[in-house]
Design a protein around this motif. Structure first.
Motif, mmCIF file in Angstrom:
data_model
loop_
_atom_site.group_PDB
_atom_site.id
_atom_site.type_symbol
_atom_site.label_atom_id
_atom_site.label_comp_id
_atom_site.label_asym_id
_atom_site.label_seq_id
_atom_site.Cartn_x
_atom_site.Cartn_y
_atom_site.Cartn_z
ATOM 1 N N ARG A 27 -12.214 -1.875 5.838
ATOM 2 C CA ARG A 27 -11.225 -2.894 5.507
ATOM 3 C C ARG A 27 -10.107 -2.346 4.638
ATOM 4 O O ARG A 27 -8.927 -2.633 4.861
ATOM 5 C CB ARG A 27 -11.921 -4.062 4.806
ATOM 6 N N GLU A 28 -10.457 -1.567 3.625
ATOM 7 C CA GLU A 28 -9.444 -1.061 2.701
ATOM 8 C C GLU A 28 -8.544 -0.025 3.355
ATOM 9 O O GLU A 28 -7.332 -0.022 3.150
ATOM 10 C CB GLU A 28 -10.133 -0.459 1.474
ATOM 11 N N GLN A 29 -9.124 0.886 4.130
ATOM 12 C CA GLN A 29 -8.334 1.936 4.765
ATOM 13 C C GLN A 29 -7.826 1.541 6.150
ATOM 14 O O GLN A 29 -7.104 2.315 6.785
ATOM 15 C CB GLN A 29 -9.164 3.217 4.862
ATOM 16 N N LYS A 30 -8.250 0.363 6.622
ATOM 17 C CA LYS A 30 -7.803 -0.156 7.923
ATOM 18 C C LYS A 30 -8.075 0.850 9.048
ATOM 19 O O LYS A 30 -7.182 1.203 9.828
ATOM 20 C CB LYS A 30 -6.322 -0.536 7.881
ATOM 21 N N SER A 74 -8.789 5.567 14.728
ATOM 22 C CA SER A 74 -8.694 5.987 13.328
ATOM 23 C C SER A 74 -10.071 5.899 12.679
ATOM 24 O O SER A 74 -10.858 4.991 12.971
ATOM 25 C CB SER A 74 -7.704 5.086 12.576
ATOM 26 N N TYR A 122 -17.285 -6.368 13.297
ATOM 27 C CA TYR A 122 -17.671 -4.987 13.012
ATOM 28 C C TYR A 122 -19.127 -4.822 13.437
ATOM 29 O O TYR A 122 -19.936 -5.739 13.280
ATOM 30 C CB TYR A 122 -17.534 -4.644 11.531
ATOM 31 N N ASP A 162 -10.871 2.053 12.275
ATOM 32 C CA ASP A 162 -11.740 1.424 13.276
ATOM 33 C C ASP A 162 -13.154 1.979 13.274
ATOM 34 O O ASP A 162 -14.072 1.320 13.793
ATOM 35 C CB ASP A 162 -11.133 1.610 14.675
ATOM 36 N N SER A 201 -15.251 -1.067 14.743
ATOM 37 C CA SER A 201 -14.566 -2.344 14.885
ATOM 38 C C SER A 201 -14.830 -2.924 16.265
ATOM 39 O O SER A 201 -15.300 -2.233 17.183
ATOM 40 C CB SER A 201 -13.068 -2.164 14.667
#
Length: 333
Positions: free
Chosen positions: A117-120, A195, A94, A122, A168
Motif C-alpha cells: 500500500r505504501e509503495q504502491k 512493480s 490482495y 503489485d 494485487s
C-alpha cells in the motif's frame, strides 16, 4: 457470519497436503495476525488430496472461524497446481500465498500488506534473509537452483524468494488467465514485470510433519522451471549433435589417413567409443525433446489440472458439511 466475498480485502491461500499435524499450529498463529490487521479477509485452505485427516480438521476449525474456507481437490495434483486452484478461488484485493508448515512466518503478512500500500506495488516477495534452520544440502541446492535460473531464465528471478508472496488483484487476474499446464509461480510472477518490493524474514524450522519437497520433487520442479521458460536444452541438444558429428568426422579422417599410410587401425576400440558416444548423445537429445513434446501433448489434451471435490463457499457443500457436523455432535452426546 463471514463477510461478503465482494468486500474481501485480503485472501490468504494455503495449499495443504497431509498437514494434519501442522494445521492447529498454523491456524493458531495465522488467525491472530489476520484479526489484528483491521481488514476484511478470507483464508482459502486448498487440500491437495491429503490421505490423512487434514480436511476433517479444517472443517472442524471452520465452526469457530467462518473466514476459513476449505477447498478440497479430488486428488493430489502437486503444490504448484494446488496453489493455482487457490488463486482461482480467492476473492481478495490482495492475495498472499503461504505454506502451512510455518517455515514462512504469518507475522510478516502485515508488513507485506503495508509495503504494497505504501509503495504502491503489485507484488511483495518474502525473501529468506536467514536460512540457517535449513540443512546444508537444502541451502546449497536452493542456491544452485536460483543461480541457474537467473542465468537460464533471466536476472529478474529473485534470490531466495519462494512461494511466500503478496500479489494485487491485477496480478492474480493475469495469472488466472495464463494457459500454463505446470505453472512455476516463483518464475511466472516476476516474469510478468509488475512493480515489486521485498520483505526479508528469517526462515524457521518446519513446525510438524514431513517436508513435501523431497529430492525427487525438487528435481521435478527444476525440470518444470527449465522447460517452461527456456528452449536452452534444445539448443544444448543441437550443440551436442554438432560436437558428436565433428568428433566422428575426425575419427573418419584419422582412420582414412591410417589406412592410406598402411598403418594398422585398432578396430574395436574406436568403434566402441564411437558407438557409445553417438548412442549417449542421441539418448540425451531424445530425452530433452521428449520433455518438450510431453508438455505439448498435455497442452493439446486440455484436461483440467484439478477438480474440486468440495468448496465450503458453495451453499450445497455447506449444507452437507453442516449435516455431517450435526451427526458428529449428536454422536458425542
Amino acid at each position: 457470519m463471514p463477510q461478503s466475498f465482494a468486500s474481501v480485502t485480503l485472501s490468504v491461500v494455503t495449499p495443504m497436503y497431509n498437514e494434519r499435524e501442522a494445521v492447529d499450529h498454523f491456524v493458531g498463529r495465522l488467525r491472530p495476525v489476520l484479526d489484528g490487521l483491521d481488514v476484511t479477509y478470507e483464508v482459502v485452505a486448498v487440500d491437495d488430496g491429503s490421505r490423512d485427516a487434514t480436511v476433517a480438521r479444517l472443517v472442524e476449525l471452520r465452526r469457530d472461524w467462518p473466514e476459513l474456507r476449505v477447498v478440497a481437490l479430488r486428488r493430489n495434483v502437486g503444490h504448484q497446481t494446488a496453489l493455482q486452484a487457490g488463486l482461482r478461488s480467492a476473492h481478495g484485493d490482495y492475495v498472499v500465498s503461504i505454506d502451512a508448515d510455518l517455515q514462512d512466518p504469518p507475522e510478516v503478512i502485515g508488513d507485506m500488506l503495508s509495503t504494497a500500500r505504501e509503495q504502491k506495488v503489485d507484488v511483495v516477495y518474502g525473501v529468506r534473509g536467514d536460512r540457517s534452520t535449513d540443512t546444508a544440502f537444502k541451502r546449497n541446492t536452493a542456491g544452485m537452483y536460483y543461480w541457474f535460473m537467473r542465468r537460464l531464465v533471466g536476472p529478474w528471478v529473485s534470490d531466495n524468494a519462494g512461494d511466500f508472496r503478496l500479489m494485487s488483484r491485477a496480478v492474480v487476474d493475469v495469472l488466472n488467465e495464463l494457459p500454463e499446464q505446470r505453472p512455476v509461480y516463483r518464475l511466472v510472477v516476476p516474469s510478468l514485470g509488475f512493480s515489486s518490493a521485498e520483505v526479508a524474514y528469517t526462515r524457521a524450522e518446519r513446525v510438524a510433519g514431513e517436508t513435501k519437497y523431497p529430492l525427487s520433487k525438487m528435481i521435478r520442479l527444476t525440470l518444470d522451471s527449465i522447460t517452461s521458460f527456456s528452449a536452452a536444452p534444445l539448443r544444448i541438444a543441437t550443440w551436442l549433435g554438432l560436437f558428436s558429428f565433428l568428433l566422428c568426422l575426425a575419427l573418419i579422417i584419422t582412420g582414412v589417413a591410417a589406412w592410406g599410410f598402411g598403418a594398422v587401425v585398432p578396430g574395436w576400440t574406436s568403434l566402441y567409443i564411437a558407438v557409445l558416444l553417438l548412442g549417449g548423445v542421441q539418448l540425451i537429445c531424445l530425452g530433452l525433446l521428449g520433455e518438450y513434446i510431453g508438455r505439448i501433448y498435455a497442452a493439446t489434451q486440455n484436461r483440467p489440472q484439478f477438480l474440486v471435490a468440495m468448496d465450503t463457499q458453495d451453499e450445497q457443500a455447506r449444507q452437507i458439511v453442516d449435516s455431517v457436523e450435526s451427526v458428529e455432535l449428536a454422536g458425542r452426546r
